[in-house]
Design a protein around this motif. Sequence first.
Motif, PDB file in Angstrom:
ATOM      1  N   TRP A  31      11.422 -32.260 -22.112  1.00 20.56           N
ATOM      2  CA  TRP A  31      11.658 -31.138 -21.190  1.00 20.56           C
ATOM      3  C   TRP A  31      10.417 -30.831 -20.355  1.00 20.56           C
ATOM      4  O   TRP A  31      10.456 -29.976 -19.480  1.00 20.56           O
ATOM      5  N   GLY A  32       9.318 -31.556 -20.626  1.00 19.87           N
ATOM      6  CA  GLY A  32       8.083 -31.289 -19.888  1.00 19.87           C
ATOM      7  C   GLY A  32       7.903 -32.138 -18.647  1.00 19.87           C
ATOM      8  O   GLY A  32       7.033 -31.857 -17.823  1.00 19.87           O
ATOM      9  N   VAL A  33       8.736 -33.204 -18.466  1.00 26.06           N
ATOM     10  CA  VAL A  33       8.523 -34.096 -17.315  1.00 26.06           C
ATOM     11  C   VAL A  33       9.269 -33.636 -16.066  1.00 26.06           C
ATOM     12  O   VAL A  33       9.047 -34.179 -14.981  1.00 26.06           O
ATOM     13  N   GLY A  34      10.130 -32.623 -16.235  1.00 19.91           N
ATOM     14  CA  GLY A  34      10.751 -31.986 -15.069  1.00 19.91           C
ATOM     15  C   GLY A  34       9.922 -30.750 -14.740  1.00 19.91           C
ATOM     16  O   GLY A  34       9.171 -30.251 -15.585  1.00 19.91           O
ATOM     17  N   THR A  35      10.022 -30.252 -13.517  1.00 20.26           N
ATOM     18  CA  THR A  35       9.268 -29.055 -13.143  1.00 20.26           C
ATOM     19  C   THR A  35       9.812 -27.848 -13.898  1.00 20.26           C
ATOM     20  O   THR A  35      11.037 -27.650 -13.959  1.00 20.26           O
ATOM     21  N   GLY A  36       8.925 -27.062 -14.498  1.00 22.13           N
ATOM     22  CA  GLY A  36       9.324 -25.855 -15.212  1.00 22.13           C
ATOM     23  C   GLY A  36       9.323 -24.666 -14.281  1.00 22.13           C
ATOM     24  O   GLY A  36       9.006 -24.773 -13.086  1.00 22.13           O
ATOM     25  N   GLY A  37       9.679 -23.511 -14.819  1.00 25.54           N
ATOM     26  CA  GLY A  37       9.706 -22.320 -13.975  1.00 25.54           C
ATOM     27  C   GLY A  37       9.643 -21.085 -14.837  1.00 25.54           C
ATOM     28  O   GLY A  37       9.408 -21.151 -16.043  1.00 25.54           O
ATOM     29  N   THR A  38       9.840 -19.982 -14.197  1.00 29.84           N
ATOM     30  CA  THR A  38       9.850 -18.701 -14.913  1.00 29.84           C
ATOM     31  C   THR A  38      11.174 -18.018 -14.605  1.00 29.84           C
ATOM     32  O   THR A  38      12.001 -18.525 -13.842  1.00 29.84           O
ATOM     33  N   ARG A  39      11.342 -16.819 -15.147  1.00 31.70           N
ATOM     34  CA  ARG A  39      12.599 -16.106 -14.877  1.00 31.70           C
ATOM     35  C   ARG A  39      12.673 -15.686 -13.417  1.00 31.70           C
ATOM     36  O   ARG A  39      13.734 -15.340 -12.908  1.00 31.70           O
ATOM     37  N   PHE A  40      11.557 -15.797 -12.746  1.00 31.12           N
ATOM     38  CA  PHE A  40      11.559 -15.389 -11.321  1.00 31.12           C
ATOM     39  C   PHE A  40      11.993 -16.541 -10.432  1.00 31.12           C
ATOM     40  O   PHE A  40      12.806 -16.393  -9.542  1.00 31.12           O
ATOM     41  N   ALA A  41      11.476 -17.736 -10.734  1.00 29.22           N
ATOM     42  CA  ALA A  41      11.832 -18.868  -9.850  1.00 29.22           C
ATOM     43  C   ALA A  41      11.374 -20.186 -10.447  1.00 29.22           C
ATOM     44  O   ALA A  41      10.534 -20.204 -11.347  1.00 29.22           O
ATOM     45  N   ARG A  42      11.970 -21.250  -9.925  1.00 30.81           N
ATOM     46  CA  ARG A  42      11.534 -22.610 -10.245  1.00 30.81           C
ATOM     47  C   ARG A  42      11.478 -23.358  -8.928  1.00 30.81           C
ATOM     48  O   ARG A  42      12.405 -23.276  -8.125  1.00 30.81           O
ATOM     49  N   PHE A  43      10.385 -24.053  -8.685  1.00 27.87           N
ATOM     50  CA  PHE A  43      10.195 -24.777  -7.420  1.00 27.87           C
ATOM     51  C   PHE A  43      10.169 -26.269  -7.724  1.00 27.87           C
ATOM     52  O   PHE A  43       9.097 -26.838  -7.949  1.00 27.87           O
ATOM     53  N   PRO A  44      11.363 -26.897  -7.760  1.00 30.56           N
ATOM     54  CA  PRO A  44      11.409 -28.314  -8.139  1.00 30.56           C
ATOM     55  C   PRO A  44      10.511 -29.164  -7.244  1.00 30.56           C
ATOM     56  O   PRO A  44      10.385 -28.888  -6.057  1.00 30.56           O
ATOM     57  N   GLY A  45       9.888 -30.196  -7.832  1.00 34.68           N
ATOM     58  CA  GLY A  45       9.050 -31.128  -7.056  1.00 34.68           C
ATOM     59  C   GLY A  45       9.873 -32.331  -6.645  1.00 34.68           C
ATOM     60  O   GLY A  45      11.040 -32.458  -7.027  1.00 34.68           O
ATOM     61  N   PRO A  46       9.283 -33.259  -5.874  1.00 34.85           N
ATOM     62  CA  PRO A  46       9.992 -34.476  -5.468  1.00 34.85           C
ATOM     63  C   PRO A  46      10.192 -35.421  -6.657  1.00 34.85           C
ATOM     64  O   PRO A  46       9.391 -35.425  -7.599  1.00 34.85           O
ATOM     65  N   GLY A  47      11.296 -36.161  -6.635  1.00 34.26           N
ATOM     66  CA  GLY A  47      11.498 -37.209  -7.649  1.00 34.26           C
ATOM     67  C   GLY A  47      11.703 -36.666  -9.049  1.00 34.26           C
ATOM     68  O   GLY A  47      11.294 -37.287 -10.037  1.00 34.26           O
ATOM     69  N   GLU A  48      12.362 -35.474  -9.131  1.00 33.59           N
ATOM     70  CA  GLU A  48      12.640 -34.894 -10.455  1.00 33.59           C
ATOM     71  C   GLU A  48      13.513 -35.854 -11.254  1.00 33.59           C
ATOM     72  O   GLU A  48      14.472 -36.418 -10.708  1.00 33.59           O
ATOM     73  N   PRO A  49      13.227 -36.045 -12.545  1.00 31.04           N
ATOM     74  CA  PRO A  49      14.136 -36.847 -13.378  1.00 31.04           C
ATOM     75  C   PRO A  49      15.479 -36.133 -13.485  1.00 31.04           C
ATOM     76  O   PRO A  49      15.528 -34.923 -13.687  1.00 31.04           O
ATOM     77  N   ARG A  50      16.575 -36.861 -13.340  1.00 33.06           N
ATOM     78  CA  ARG A  50      17.913 -36.257 -13.289  1.00 33.06           C
ATOM     79  C   ARG A  50      18.664 -36.378 -14.617  1.00 33.06           C
ATOM     80  O   ARG A  50      19.811 -35.920 -14.717  1.00 33.06           O
TER      81      ARG A  50
END
Length: 432
Positions: free
Chosen positions: A58-77
């Motif tokens: 669960w650490g190789v995808g971009t994380g976030g908070t309850r406020f927001a998550r800002f996905p990066g490029p090339g996220e594992p799907r």
Amino acid sequence: MNTTFAINDSFIAEQNRKAKAWLDEDYEHLGRQLRRRGVEIEDLTDQAQSFKVAVPSWGVGTGGTRFARFPGPGEPRGVYEKLEDCATINRLVRATPTVSLHIPWDKPEDPSELREFAASLGLGFDAMNSNTFQDHPGQKLSYKFGSLTHPDHAVREQAVEHNMECIEIGKKLGSKAHTVWIGDGGNFPGQQHFRRTLERYIESLREIYKALPDDWRVFIEHKLYEPAFYSTVINDWGTSYYCATQLGPKAQCLVDLGHHAPNVNIEMIVARLIQFGKLAGFHFNDSKYGDDDLDAGSIKPFQLFLIFNELVDAELSGAADFNPAYMLDQSHNVTDPIESLMLSAVELQRAYVQAHLVDRAGLEAAQEQCDAIRALATLKQAFTTDVAPVIAMARQRAGGAIDPLAVYRASGYRQRKAEERPAVLSISAGIV
Ligand code: LRH
Ligand code: MN
């Protein structure tokens, strides 16, 4: 599975050629310094190479908070692409050959196919993780008011069955441990009966314990608060330890560094759990305030060193039942997760090697003679020794990158993954 871009060993070797000269010079120089302290640098490099830590899927995808998550490029799907990224981390730092999966976020269609795919990438599986802190599609009963400690026996049963399913999947993947973290607790005084709720926890864990194969362990993970903000059922190491003693020898206590109140002496908790033979292992990360899940060693590197000082002291003194599982558990909200996980693994390796530099006989003499300042100075000498040449040499000799960040960025891996993995909205790394 069609071929996707990967960083190959020859590219790493080619990049290493640029850095080899300065590494040899620095390594030679440090070797002379350490020899004056009676330390053989080659022994340290061997210890560095022996250090391994698991990466959280669960650490190789971009994380976030309850406020927001800002996905990066090339996220594992999905779990296969997550393993590709985990393999890239291991290819560059050569210290992360196992992955810790989270179910159902990573529930594989075909566990043996996933196991083969992972093996083809040089990866294995560390502890499994159950999830009864969210409601999942198709789930009958909600975990809104708890899971393994819910007043309704049917909800507890549903949660127990989920944990057993995790163990079944783990057996097919070659995992040997199962981590149970629950968010169960209350937000208001009176909401829960503290003693009855803990009894329900132990009753549920007994069911899960029975499902463990003989060579498996169950890791109880305590956490001070969140998602419950008044009381948490398994809130501290003492409660976790009591439960582990009630369950049996296969139950031990997992220490997530972010799960304690600020300024708690975590290295002392580690020493206690080692002494009691109940240290399961770690979820390494760092934090300034709450369970911030920041990169290991990024905020309190001296605390990390002091934790490894206790671990190496136990290792060298042959402590009983000492077989800690080392895992990272972080959330990468503003960095490339691969870069954060690589450098976090390196920070753990650094702390481990520095802990092997502690003059144990000198420290014990200072302690026995109540010479506080010499005791502190003995630890500080190890902590302030720049062992970067040792851990870089350990990587290089294992086929990894002398400078993993530079090689990763030079490879263009993230850009290539952005092309291969067109962003799909609403995917999540699992936490938000
Ligand atoms: C809880 C926790 C636990 C995981 C989750 C992703 O805060 O540390 O280990 O299940 O994070
Ligand atoms: Mn954790």
